[in-house]
Design a protein around this motif. Structure first.
Motif, short mmCIF file in Angstrom:
data_model
loop_
_atom_site.label_atom_id
_atom_site.label_comp_id
_atom_site.label_asym_id
_atom_site.label_seq_id
_atom_site.Cartn_x
_atom_site.Cartn_y
_atom_site.Cartn_z
N ILE A 159 43.32 -13.36 -28.54
CA ILE A 159 42.21 -13.99 -26.97
C ILE A 159 40.37 -13.62 -27.39
CG2 ILE A 159 40.99 -12.36 -25.14
CD1 ILE A 159 43.70 -11.55 -24.14
N ALA A 160 40.10 -12.90 -28.59
CA ALA A 160 39.18 -12.85 -28.75
C ALA A 160 39.25 -14.36 -29.50
CB ALA A 160 38.80 -11.55 -30.02
N ILE A 161 40.27 -14.47 -30.25
CA ILE A 161 39.62 -16.19 -31.53
C ILE A 161 39.81 -17.19 -30.31
CG2 ILE A 161 41.20 -17.30 -32.08
CD1 ILE A 161 42.44 -14.79 -33.69
N ALA A 162 40.02 -17.22 -28.96
CA ALA A 162 40.63 -17.78 -28.18
C ALA A 162 39.09 -18.20 -27.54
CB ALA A 162 40.97 -18.20 -27.33
N VAL A 163 38.42 -17.10 -27.58
CA VAL A 163 37.09 -17.27 -26.58
C VAL A 163 36.29 -17.65 -28.36
CG1 VAL A 163 35.44 -15.39 -26.02
CG2 VAL A 163 37.83 -15.63 -24.80
N LEU A 188 36.54 -19.41 -30.66
CA LEU A 188 36.99 -21.48 -30.50
C LEU A 188 36.48 -22.13 -29.41
CD1 LEU A 188 40.02 -21.17 -32.62
CD2 LEU A 188 38.15 -21.69 -32.88
N ALA A 189 36.60 -21.63 -28.36
CA ALA A 189 35.89 -21.89 -26.72
C ALA A 189 34.36 -22.21 -27.00
CB ALA A 189 36.91 -21.45 -26.08
N VAL A 190 33.90 -21.03 -27.57
CA VAL A 190 32.61 -21.11 -27.42
C VAL A 190 31.82 -21.74 -28.70
CG1 VAL A 190 30.63 -19.26 -27.59
CG2 VAL A 190 32.26 -18.64 -26.70
#
Length: 44
Positions: free
Chosen positions: A33-37, A39-41
């Motif tokens: 989840i932290a990696i996805a956030v 990458l999104a930011v």
């Protein structure tokens, strides 16, 4: 065949293994989840 008495087996090792598996799975899920956030930011 030996008689089996329900609830008489020592399961402390299995409980510790399951606890470790749950901790590992939780940490991996949080990391994903932290990696996805991240990458999104910071996706340009």
């Amino acid at each position: 065949m030996a008689e089996h008495k329900h609830g008489s087996m020592d399961i402390t090792v299995q409980e510790k293994t399951f606890e470790g598996f749950i901790k590992f799975s939780t940490r991996v899920a949080i990391a994903c989840i932290a990696i996805a956030v991240f990458l999104a930011v910071f996706n340009s």
